[in-house]
Design an enzyme around this catalytic site. Structure first.
Site, PDB file in Angstrom:
ATOM      1  N   SER A 179       0.848  -1.182   0.000  1.00 35.45           N
ATOM      2  CA  SER A 179       0.000   0.000   0.000  1.00 35.45           C
ATOM      3  C   SER A 179       0.886   1.236   0.000  1.00 35.45           C
ATOM      4  O   SER A 179       1.685   1.417  -0.916  1.00 35.45           O
ATOM      5  CB  SER A 179      -0.948  -0.027   1.200  1.00 35.45           C
ATOM      6  OG  SER A 179      -1.863   1.051   1.147  1.00 35.45           O
ATOM      7  N   THR A 180       0.810   2.069   1.038  1.00 34.09           N
ATOM      8  CA  THR A 180       1.576   3.315   1.081  1.00 34.09           C
ATOM      9  C   THR A 180       3.070   3.051   0.902  1.00 34.09           C
ATOM     10  O   THR A 180       3.658   2.272   1.648  1.00 34.09           O
ATOM     11  CB  THR A 180       1.349   4.036   2.422  1.00 34.09           C
ATOM     12  OG1 THR A 180      -0.052   4.127   2.673  1.00 34.09           O
ATOM     13  CG2 THR A 180       1.964   5.427   2.395  1.00 34.09           C
ATOM     14  N   HIS A 205      -2.633  -1.064  -3.349  1.00 34.43           N
ATOM     15  CA  HIS A 205      -3.747  -0.142  -3.144  1.00 34.43           C
ATOM     16  C   HIS A 205      -3.541   1.100  -4.010  1.00 34.43           C
ATOM     17  O   HIS A 205      -2.586   1.842  -3.822  1.00 34.43           O
ATOM     18  CB  HIS A 205      -3.836   0.277  -1.675  1.00 34.43           C
ATOM     19  CG  HIS A 205      -4.161  -0.857  -0.752  1.00 34.43           C
ATOM     20  ND1 HIS A 205      -3.880  -0.836   0.596  1.00 34.43           N
ATOM     21  CD2 HIS A 205      -4.746  -2.068  -0.983  1.00 34.43           C
ATOM     22  CE1 HIS A 205      -4.283  -1.964   1.143  1.00 34.43           C
ATOM     23  NE2 HIS A 205      -4.798  -2.733   0.212  1.00 34.43           N
ATOM     24  N   MET A 298       0.031   1.093   5.045  1.00 36.43           N
ATOM     25  CA  MET A 298      -0.731   1.474   6.219  1.00 36.43           C
ATOM     26  C   MET A 298      -1.827   0.442   6.482  1.00 36.43           C
ATOM     27  O   MET A 298      -2.401  -0.110   5.559  1.00 36.43           O
ATOM     28  CB  MET A 298      -1.360   2.853   5.982  1.00 36.43           C
ATOM     29  CG  MET A 298      -2.168   3.404   7.139  1.00 36.43           C
ATOM     30  SD  MET A 298      -1.135   3.880   8.527  1.00 36.43           S
ATOM     31  CE  MET A 298      -0.164   5.197   7.763  1.00 36.43           C
ATOM     32  N   ASP A 301      -4.404  -4.733   5.944  1.00 34.17           N
ATOM     33  CA  ASP A 301      -4.846  -5.537   4.805  1.00 34.17           C
ATOM     34  C   ASP A 301      -3.738  -6.487   4.381  1.00 34.17           C
ATOM     35  O   ASP A 301      -2.585  -6.077   4.203  1.00 34.17           O
ATOM     36  CB  ASP A 301      -5.248  -4.633   3.632  1.00 34.17           C
ATOM     37  CG  ASP A 301      -5.875  -5.415   2.491  1.00 34.17           C
ATOM     38  OD1 ASP A 301      -6.517  -6.443   2.764  1.00 34.17           O
ATOM     39  OD2 ASP A 301      -5.731  -4.980   1.327  1.00 34.17           O
TER      40      ASP A 301
END
Length: 359
Positions: A179-180, A205, A298, A301
């Site tokens: 993600s991030t 993401h 972050m 997930d």
């Protein structure tokens, strides 16, 4: 209580005033200053360093992307891009992520004040998340080269031969979630892999409309063939499939071959695509033939999905805290005892090839 110090660089006085109004009532966010362009902003942030920089792209004197690259080449500051250029998943938005931006938010050309009022919650959550990030130092010239570099791809006849060589070879699929900070981390991993590396299914993401261009970008700088996944695509050696933004992606197996299933559905762990969806499907169809990798991001997930992979006999790897932009998703997977090995980012490509070579 941690107070997040934010500095805004945007040439629109309307945007600067609206943001000041938006953040004024937030006890845990402080707007420490703003500037209409980077030339004015630079001495201010050197004197009073913010926790997060909220940055526009199109500005007079120096554009935001050039400014971002300079910051990331020196002492990096977690940076959120908020620009009209990012609203349609533009190339510039991806260039910003490649240069080290933590997140990208779009804004319309018209109705700016109303938009900022409507997106108040998302903006505040994004700024708080960015404050926890640890962006890595990047060479300004290197990020420019990455944006424009094109890797040599084999011609059509060569590709056919290469595919034939591996057509019946055991393809041990790799599933990867992030993600991030993941856009840069994935680039680092893929650029270190050879053209005939095992097939990799990736859930990153990312908003809808960004993933196709992101895959195209990676395809231009990596030896492997990278593309946005379509339902029914085969995951074979030398191929990387990126889950489309706004859709989930699952792994399926038929007649000894792996395929992806792209489907709609509700968000899982607040995300669509969700890493958990990919990981759990890989555990069901691949078992011990699968390598699962969870990287910077972050939230949590992918953590439970990795636990299912691990308990089903798959090999599992997490990126270490020192090289993560945000050590959220890997940390949660480690907490669940779902991880076999914790590695720095630079070692993950090697781990993929090591897994591929095992009997």
């Amino acid at each position: 209580m941690m107070v997040v110090k934010v500095y805004v660089v945007d040439d629109s006085a309307v945007v600067r005033q609206a943001l000041q109004h938006m953040l004024a009532g937030q006890p845990d966010i402080e707007l420490i200053g703003s500037a209409p362009n980077p030339l004015i902003a630079m001495p201010a942030i050197q004197k009073n360093r913010p926790d997060v920089l909220l940055l526009d792209i199109e500005m007079p004197g120096m554009d935001g992307l050039t400014f971002l690259r300079q910051i990331m080449a020196g002492t990096p500051i977690p940076t959120v891009i908020c620009s009209t250029l990012s609203a349609e998943g533009s190339k510039v938005a991806l260039d910003a992520l490649a240069a080290g931006a933590v997140a990208v938010m779009g804004k319309p050309k018209l109705g700016l004040k109303q938009f900022l009022d409507d997106s108040r919650r998302e903006m505040i959550q994004t700024l708080k998340a960015a404050a926890l990030a640890k962006p890595r130092q990047r060479s300004a010239s290197a990020s420019v080269m990455a944006a424009g570099h094109s890797a040599a791809k084999p011609g059509a006849s060569h590709a056919t031969v290469a595919s034939g060589v591996h057509a019946f070879a055991m393809n041990k699929p790799v599933v990867l979630g992030s993600s991030t900070g993941g856009t840069q981390a994935i680039e680092c991993v893929l650029m270190a892999l050879p053209a005939d590396a095992p097939g990799i299914a990736i859930t990153q993401h990312m908003p809808e409309k960004f993933t196709a261009m992101y895959a195209q970008r990676l395809n231009g700088i990596c030896a492997m063939n990278v593309r946005e996944a379509k339902d029914g695509d085969r995951l074979e050696r030398g191929v990387v499939l990126i889950a489309p933004g706004g859709l989930h992606m699952q792994l399926r197996k038929s007649a000894g071959q792996y395929f992806v299933h792209v489907l709609d559905g509700p968000p899982v762990n607040r995300h669509k695509p969700s890493v958990d969806v990919l990981f759990k499907s890989a555990a069901e169809c691949g078992g011990h033939d699968v390598l699962g990798i969870i990287m910077t991001g972050m939230g949590d997930d992918g953590a439970r999905g990795m636990k299912v992979l691990h308990d089903g006999g798959a090999r599992t790897v997490a990126q270490n805290e020192e090289t993560c932009v945000v050590f959220g998703m890997p940390k949660e997977a480690i907490k669940l005892q779902a991880v076999d090995e914790i590695l720095p980012l630079e070692s993950i490509a090697r781990a993929i090839m090591k897994f591929d070579s095992r009997a």
